[in-house]
Design a protein around this motif. Structure first.
Motif, mmCIF file in Angstrom:
data_model
loop_
_atom_site.group_PDB
_atom_site.id
_atom_site.type_symbol
_atom_site.label_atom_id
_atom_site.label_comp_id
_atom_site.label_asym_id
_atom_site.label_seq_id
_atom_site.Cartn_x
_atom_site.Cartn_y
_atom_site.Cartn_z
ATOM 1 N N ALA A 102 1.283 11.080 15.480
ATOM 2 C CA ALA A 102 1.745 10.762 16.837
ATOM 3 C C ALA A 102 0.951 9.603 17.437
ATOM 4 C CB ALA A 102 1.614 11.994 17.727
ATOM 5 N N VAL A 103 -0.181 9.260 16.835
ATOM 6 C CA VAL A 103 -1.050 8.198 17.348
ATOM 7 C C VAL A 103 -0.679 6.877 16.658
ATOM 8 C CG1 VAL A 103 -3.440 7.451 17.628
ATOM 9 C CG2 VAL A 103 -2.880 9.889 17.692
ATOM 10 N N GLU A 104 -0.291 5.892 17.469
ATOM 11 C CA GLU A 104 0.194 4.632 16.919
ATOM 12 C C GLU A 104 -0.849 3.919 16.062
ATOM 13 O OE1 GLU A 104 2.010 0.336 18.314
ATOM 14 O OE2 GLU A 104 1.722 1.896 19.798
ATOM 15 N N GLU A 105 -2.095 3.886 16.491
ATOM 16 C CA GLU A 105 -3.148 3.198 15.736
ATOM 17 C C GLU A 105 -3.338 3.830 14.356
ATOM 18 O OE1 GLU A 105 -5.854 0.392 14.702
ATOM 19 O OE2 GLU A 105 -4.564 0.392 16.461
ATOM 20 N N GLN A 106 -3.237 5.164 14.290
ATOM 21 C CA GLN A 106 -3.357 5.845 13.001
ATOM 22 C C GLN A 106 -2.181 5.493 12.089
ATOM 23 O OE1 GLN A 106 -3.960 10.047 13.383
ATOM 24 N NE2 GLN A 106 -5.759 9.789 14.677
ATOM 25 N N ARG A 107 -0.998 5.371 12.664
ATOM 26 C CA ARG A 107 0.175 4.998 11.863
ATOM 27 C C ARG A 107 0.014 3.603 11.283
ATOM 28 N NH1 ARG A 107 3.129 7.162 16.239
ATOM 29 N NH2 ARG A 107 3.664 5.053 16.895
ATOM 30 N N ARG A 108 -0.466 2.669 12.097
ATOM 31 C CA ARG A 108 -0.655 1.288 11.604
ATOM 32 C C ARG A 108 -1.678 1.234 10.479
ATOM 33 N NH1 ARG A 108 -0.968 -1.966 17.166
ATOM 34 N NH2 ARG A 108 1.234 -1.915 17.663
ATOM 35 N N ALA A 109 -2.808 1.908 10.684
ATOM 36 C CA ALA A 109 -3.846 1.918 9.654
ATOM 37 C C ALA A 109 -3.329 2.582 8.389
ATOM 38 C CB ALA A 109 -5.096 2.633 10.165
ATOM 39 N N ALA A 110 -2.579 3.661 8.539
ATOM 40 C CA ALA A 110 -2.058 4.379 7.382
ATOM 41 C C ALA A 110 -1.068 3.517 6.596
ATOM 42 C CB ALA A 110 -1.395 5.673 7.815
ATOM 43 N N GLY A 111 -0.305 2.692 7.274
ATOM 44 C CA GLY A 111 0.633 1.816 6.581
ATOM 45 C C GLY A 111 -0.078 0.812 5.697
ATOM 46 N N GLY A 112 -1.112 0.203 6.235
ATOM 47 C CA GLY A 112 -1.898 -0.736 5.440
ATOM 48 C C GLY A 112 -2.594 -0.060 4.274
ATOM 49 N N GLU A 113 -3.088 1.153 4.502
ATOM 50 C CA GLU A 113 -3.769 1.886 3.442
ATOM 51 C C GLU A 113 -2.784 2.353 2.378
ATOM 52 O OE1 GLU A 113 -5.918 4.768 5.718
ATOM 53 O OE2 GLU A 113 -7.362 3.270 6.393
ATOM 54 N N ALA A 114 -1.550 2.682 2.772
ATOM 55 C CA ALA A 114 -0.534 3.056 1.787
ATOM 56 C C ALA A 114 -0.213 1.861 0.888
ATOM 57 C CB ALA A 114 0.728 3.560 2.485
ATOM 58 N N LEU A 115 -0.080 0.682 1.491
ATOM 59 C CA LEU A 115 0.159 -0.528 0.701
ATOM 60 C C LEU A 115 -0.983 -0.733 -0.294
ATOM 61 C CD1 LEU A 115 1.664 -3.242 0.125
ATOM 62 C CD2 LEU A 115 0.201 -4.236 1.882
ATOM 63 N N MET A 116 -2.216 -0.574 0.172
ATOM 64 C CA MET A 116 -3.368 -0.746 -0.707
ATOM 65 C C MET A 116 -3.356 0.289 -1.826
ATOM 66 S SD MET A 116 -5.069 -3.375 0.218
ATOM 67 C CE MET A 116 -6.625 -3.139 -0.587
ATOM 68 N N GLY A 117 -3.083 1.538 -1.499
ATOM 69 C CA GLY A 117 -3.082 2.592 -2.513
ATOM 70 C C GLY A 117 -2.046 2.350 -3.596
ATOM 71 N N PHE A 118 -0.820 2.057 -3.180
ATOM 72 C CA PHE A 118 0.237 1.816 -4.172
ATOM 73 C C PHE A 118 0.005 0.505 -4.920
ATOM 74 C CE2 PHE A 118 2.848 4.711 -1.381
ATOM 75 C CZ PHE A 118 2.818 5.767 -2.285
ATOM 76 N N GLY A 119 -0.511 -0.513 -4.235
ATOM 77 C CA GLY A 119 -0.820 -1.771 -4.909
ATOM 78 C C GLY A 119 -1.922 -1.602 -5.939
ATOM 79 N N MET A 120 -2.945 -0.826 -5.576
ATOM 80 C CA MET A 120 -4.025 -0.565 -6.521
ATOM 81 C C MET A 120 -3.503 0.222 -7.719
ATOM 82 S SD MET A 120 -7.148 0.269 -3.903
ATOM 83 C CE MET A 120 -8.304 0.787 -5.147
ATOM 84 N N ALA A 121 -2.604 1.184 -7.461
ATOM 85 C CA ALA A 121 -2.033 1.963 -8.560
ATOM 86 C C ALA A 121 -1.259 1.049 -9.513
ATOM 87 C CB ALA A 121 -1.126 3.058 -8.017
ATOM 88 N N ALA A 122 -0.473 0.139 -8.959
ATOM 89 C CA ALA A 122 0.311 -0.769 -9.804
ATOM 90 C C ALA A 122 -0.591 -1.713 -10.597
ATOM 91 C CB ALA A 122 1.280 -1.582 -8.943
ATOM 92 N N MET A 123 -1.637 -2.207 -9.965
ATOM 93 C CA MET A 123 -2.527 -3.142 -10.650
ATOM 94 C C MET A 123 -3.448 -2.456 -11.651
ATOM 95 S SD MET A 123 -3.482 -5.827 -7.606
ATOM 96 C CE MET A 123 -4.745 -6.658 -8.539
ATOM 97 N N ALA A 124 -3.648 -1.148 -11.511
ATOM 98 C CA ALA A 124 -4.572 -0.439 -12.390
ATOM 99 C C ALA A 124 -3.915 0.104 -13.651
ATOM 100 C CB ALA A 124 -5.230 0.712 -11.623
ATOM 101 N N VAL A 125 -2.612 -0.088 -13.794
ATOM 102 C CA VAL A 125 -1.941 0.389 -15.011
ATOM 103 C C VAL A 125 -2.632 -0.258 -16.211
ATOM 104 C CG1 VAL A 125 0.221 0.329 -16.323
ATOM 105 C CG2 VAL A 125 0.260 0.798 -13.873
ATOM 106 N N PRO A 126 -3.032 0.553 -17.183
ATOM 107 C CA PRO A 126 -3.767 -0.007 -18.333
ATOM 108 C C PRO A 126 -2.983 -1.112 -19.043
ATOM 109 C CG PRO A 126 -3.872 2.391 -18.343
ATOM 110 C CD PRO A 126 -2.895 2.000 -17.265
ATOM 111 N N ALA A 127 -3.688 -2.158 -19.428
ATOM 112 C CA ALA A 127 -3.065 -3.304 -20.096
ATOM 113 C C ALA A 127 -2.485 -2.912 -21.443
ATOM 114 C CB ALA A 127 -4.081 -4.420 -20.271
#
Length: 184
Positions: free
Chosen positions: A29-54
């Motif tokens: 319900a807190v807007e600031e938490q939603r904004r921070a969570a969106g950026g952190e979700a992008l980071m989490g999924f981006g890190m997951a995609a980049m960490a796939v073993p070569a």
């Protein structure tokens, strides 16, 4: 990510679960938490995609360039948001680090086999994230209640409003960032 395949997949799982929880936090319900969570979700999924073993999948160069652009844009957005809240500076550093790693992989010979980063930049980012992990880890330690002190009963909160889980997610992403920087 280069290194043992099992470690790479564990990092993928950790980052994907963290990104998923951050998506749940966007229902707060807190807007600031939603904004921070969106950026952190992008980071989490981006890190997951980049960490796939070569050894499993080797992305083409254009994918690394796309990651560089996406995280560069995320860093600019975080810097813009830092005008109102200093916590966005950490998001900017994280996005810049992700963009830096993606750019290093894009220019590396052979499709991104470690050692492509600039040692000074990689070292500075390693020091920053090591300090962040230590700081975030200390923040998870519960404060001992004073004997006889009146302790407020916590109210029921939704999954998006659990500060201890948000801190744990940030800690896990910081640890993941350290692991990824070690391979650059």
């Amino acid at each position: 990510m280069h290194g043992p395949i099992s470690v790479g997949w564990l990092l993928v799982a950790l980052c994907a679960v963290t990104g998923g929880y951050c998506l749940l936090r966007m229902r707060s319900a807190v807007e600031e938490q939603r904004r921070a969570a969106g950026g952190e979700a992008l980071m989490g999924f981006g890190m997951a995609a980049m960490a796939v073993p070569a050894a499993a999948v080797t992305p083409p160069r254009w994918a690394w360039l796309a990651y560089t652009l996406v995280f560069g844009a995320a860093a600019l957005r975080a810097l813009w948001s830092a005008r109102t809240s200093a916590c966005h500076l950490h998001h900017a550093v994280g996005a810049l680090a992700m963009g830096y790693m993606a750019a290093a992989m894009a220019v590396a010979p052979g499709g991104g086999h470690g050692g492509a980063g600039l040692p000074l930049v990689t070292g500075a980012l390693l020091v920053y994230f090591a300090g962040y992990v230590l700081w975030a880890g200390v923040r998870l330690i519960p404060v001992a209640a004073v004997v006889g002190a009146r302790v407020p009963v916590p109210r029921a909160r939704g999954w998006g409003d659990r500060p201890e889980l948000a801190r744990a997610c940030r800690l896990s992403m910081g640890i993941g960032m350290l692991a990824m920087l070690l391979t650059v």
